[in-house]
Design a protein around this motif. Structure first.
Motif, mmCIF file in Angstrom:
data_model
loop_
_atom_site.group_PDB
_atom_site.id
_atom_site.type_symbol
_atom_site.label_atom_id
_atom_site.label_comp_id
_atom_site.label_asym_id
_atom_site.label_seq_id
_atom_site.Cartn_x
_atom_site.Cartn_y
_atom_site.Cartn_z
ATOM 1 N N LYS A 198 -1.852 -11.807 7.587
ATOM 2 C CA LYS A 198 -2.690 -12.999 7.369
ATOM 3 C C LYS A 198 -3.906 -12.688 6.506
ATOM 4 O O LYS A 198 -4.181 -13.373 5.517
ATOM 5 C CB LYS A 198 -3.162 -13.568 8.726
ATOM 6 C CG LYS A 198 -2.054 -13.823 9.715
ATOM 7 C CD LYS A 198 -2.579 -14.396 11.024
ATOM 8 C CE LYS A 198 -3.497 -13.461 11.816
ATOM 9 N NZ LYS A 198 -2.810 -12.253 12.326
ATOM 10 N N TYR A 217 0.888 -1.162 0.000
ATOM 11 C CA TYR A 217 0.000 0.000 0.000
ATOM 12 C C TYR A 217 0.921 1.206 0.000
ATOM 13 O O TYR A 217 1.492 1.539 1.035
ATOM 14 C CB TYR A 217 -0.909 -0.003 1.223
ATOM 15 C CG TYR A 217 -1.913 -1.132 1.226
ATOM 16 C CD1 TYR A 217 -3.054 -1.079 0.419
ATOM 17 C CD2 TYR A 217 -1.713 -2.253 2.023
ATOM 18 C CE1 TYR A 217 -3.972 -2.119 0.418
ATOM 19 C CE2 TYR A 217 -2.640 -3.296 2.025
ATOM 20 C CZ TYR A 217 -3.756 -3.214 1.218
ATOM 21 O OH TYR A 217 -4.670 -4.243 1.219
ATOM 22 N N SER A 240 0.368 -9.079 10.905
ATOM 23 C CA SER A 240 1.449 -9.819 10.251
ATOM 24 C C SER A 240 1.171 -10.112 8.780
ATOM 25 O O SER A 240 2.047 -10.610 8.071
ATOM 26 C CB SER A 240 1.740 -11.113 11.018
ATOM 27 O OG SER A 240 0.567 -11.879 11.184
HETATM 28 N N1 LIG Z 1 -6.161 -1.173 2.730
HETATM 29 C C1 LIG Z 1 -5.046 -1.013 3.422
HETATM 30 N N2 LIG Z 1 -4.311 0.103 3.322
HETATM 31 C C2 LIG Z 1 -3.147 0.267 4.016
HETATM 32 N N3 LIG Z 1 -2.633 -0.668 4.860
HETATM 33 C C3 LIG Z 1 -3.314 -1.803 5.001
HETATM 34 C C4 LIG Z 1 -4.554 -2.045 4.312
HETATM 35 N N4 LIG Z 1 -5.000 -3.277 4.662
HETATM 36 C C5 LIG Z 1 -4.096 -3.754 5.536
HETATM 37 N N5 LIG Z 1 -3.095 -2.895 5.749
HETATM 38 C C6 LIG Z 1 -1.929 -3.085 6.634
HETATM 39 O O1 LIG Z 1 -1.276 -4.274 6.284
HETATM 40 C C7 LIG Z 1 -0.767 -4.942 7.458
HETATM 41 C C8 LIG Z 1 -1.268 -6.367 7.461
HETATM 42 O O2 LIG Z 1 -2.670 -6.336 7.687
HETATM 43 P P1 LIG Z 1 -3.536 -7.668 7.811
HETATM 44 O O3 LIG Z 1 -4.945 -7.254 7.889
HETATM 45 O O4 LIG Z 1 -3.145 -8.589 6.725
HETATM 46 O O5 LIG Z 1 -3.034 -8.231 9.219
HETATM 47 P P2 LIG Z 1 -3.534 -9.517 10.009
HETATM 48 O O6 LIG Z 1 -2.350 -10.430 10.151
HETATM 49 O O7 LIG Z 1 -4.747 -10.086 9.385
HETATM 50 O O8 LIG Z 1 -3.847 -8.902 11.456
HETATM 51 P P3 LIG Z 1 -5.087 -9.195 12.486
HETATM 52 O O9 LIG Z 1 -4.687 -10.429 13.264
HETATM 53 O O10 LIG Z 1 -5.081 -7.972 13.338
HETATM 54 O O11 LIG Z 1 -6.333 -9.372 11.693
HETATM 55 C C9 LIG Z 1 -1.239 -4.124 8.650
HETATM 56 O O12 LIG Z 1 -0.180 -3.352 9.120
HETATM 57 C C10 LIG Z 1 -2.371 -3.272 8.083
HETATM 58 O O13 LIG Z 1 -2.469 -2.044 8.758
#
Ligand SMILES: Nc1ncnc2c1ncn2[C@@H]1O[C@H](COP(=O)(O)OP(=O)(O)OP(=O)(O)O)[C@@H](O)[C@H]1O
Ligand SMILES: [Mg+2]
Length: 360
Positions: A48, A19, A46
């Protein structure tokens, strides 16, 4: 990437997501076998969900390719993927009954009425909701609603199911119950599942393989017992199960093992395929590999420290021992196998060199 490896159910080839200047997922390559249950496990942020959403088609990758059954699906629209999706907030249709919710994916696929009915009945029985077929979602508990969401996903027998923390909103007892339910449905239908959780116990219970993620990268991918026995990184060692960690400097290494110098002594352990030969390393020994008493012979290493605390947990007792440099280690002690020391005592602890791992 060979033609053969594209035969897997799902293949990711350098799939990444950025992003702007921020990397949500570093280029990631992995494959999932037909009928496999793969769990993406890692702390919040992370990557996921990002990885799962790229498989689902809801998020477009920045780079890389995605193959399903040997076809390039990288840019296939989400509505042409036919995957089953279950998310933490089970978006059921509030104006439809349980049976209508479960029938919905079959209606979209224009299944004949008779077959539709029998499939809905069968699936509702499987999730033990046949008595609730005519209720509306708001008349159900959270766990029952989540079972409807599962039924609505399994009913159309998708080739691939993606689940993102589907049990996150449920209490512990219900969560454990649902873990078994999902595992059973997965086995019965032979579906391939990619499942997201940040709960390591859930990952251990449910998965054929676990993909441990941290900071937008895969740390380790393998069967639960393999990751537990042979963690490849310090993060994997501490995220899955409890690890005793002694940090220090690498003194030497041969073709399989290395020696680490710590404030409590020099110890040997097997290093992993990922070892980059760095000077700063950590020795990892699981609590159940540690025993009270000095090392019996040259096959063992040991430390001495002060017994800080005793915690009774059913069959065995956890001993917390603090080493002179204030590193704390934990071991399990079965009182039947020897006298229990008292808090404040100096105790010796040993482990087999073959049970120790060195990670960088
Ligand atoms: N649309 C977006 N724009 C900018 N950054 C994003 C966007 N979507 C996710 N991120 C960033 O990407 C990184 C990974 O996000 P992700 O949702 O994949 O994490 P996750 O492992 O699923 O976490 P959680 O266990 O909190 O759900 C995070 O730092 C998040 O802020
Ligand atoms: Mg997430």
């Amino acid at each position: 990437m060979t033609a053969a490896s594209r035969q897997n159910k799902l293949v990711l080839e350098g799939l990444s997501k950025r992003y702007g200047a921020f990397t949500a997922l570093e280029p990631t390559s992995l494959s999932v076998d037909d009928g496999e249950f793969l769990t993406l496990l890692g702390p919040s942020g992370s990557g996921k969900t990002t990885l799962l959403q790229m498989i689902s088609g809801l998020t477009e990758p920045s780079e890389g390719k995605l193959w399903v059954d040997g076809e390039d699906w990288t840019f296939r629209p989400v509505n042409q993927r036919g995957m089953g999706l279950v998310f933490q907030h089970y978006a059921l249709f509030p104006h439809m009954t349980v049976a209508e919710n479960v029938a919905f994916p079959l209606q979209m696929r224009k299944l004949p009425q008779a077959e539709l009915r029998s499939r809905v009945d069968e699936t509702l029985k499987k999730v033990q909701l046949d008595a609730f077929a005519h209720r509306f979602p708001k008349e159900l508990s959270g766990g029952q609603q989540q079972r409807v969401a599962l039924a609505r996903c399994f009913v159309f027998r998708p080739r691939l199911i993606l689940m993102d923390e589907p049990l996150g909103a449920l209490d512990k007892a219900l969560r454990e119950n649902m873990q078994m339910e999902i595992r059973r449905l997965h086995k019965e239908y032979g579906t391939t599942v990619v499942y997201v959780t940040h709960d390591q116990e859930e990952a251990l219970v449910m998965s054929d393989r676990i993909c441990v993620m941290n900071h937008a990268k895969v740390e380790q991918l393998g069967a639960p017992h393999r990751i537990y026995a042979d963690p490849e990184t310090l993060f994997a060692a501490t995220f899955i199960g409890h690890s005793n960690v002694l940090t220090g400097k690498r003194l030497s290494m041969d073709d399989r093992t290395a020696v680490i110098r710590t404030p409590s002594g020099d110890f040997r352990g097997a290093y992993t395929a990922r070892d980059r030969g760095t000077e700063k390393v950590a020795l990892i020994v699981r609590p159940e590999q540690m025993r009270l008493g000095p090392p019996p012979d040259g096959e063992y290493d040991g430390v001495t420290g002060r017994l800080n605390d005793l915690v009774y947990v059913g069959a065995d007792t956890r001993l917390l021992v603090s080493l002179p440099d204030s590193t704390e280690i934990m071991l399990r002690h079965d009182p039947a196998t020897g006298a229990m020391p008292a808090i404040g005592d100096q105790v010796a602890v040993h482990w087999a060199k073959s049970a120790a791992r060195i990670v960088s």
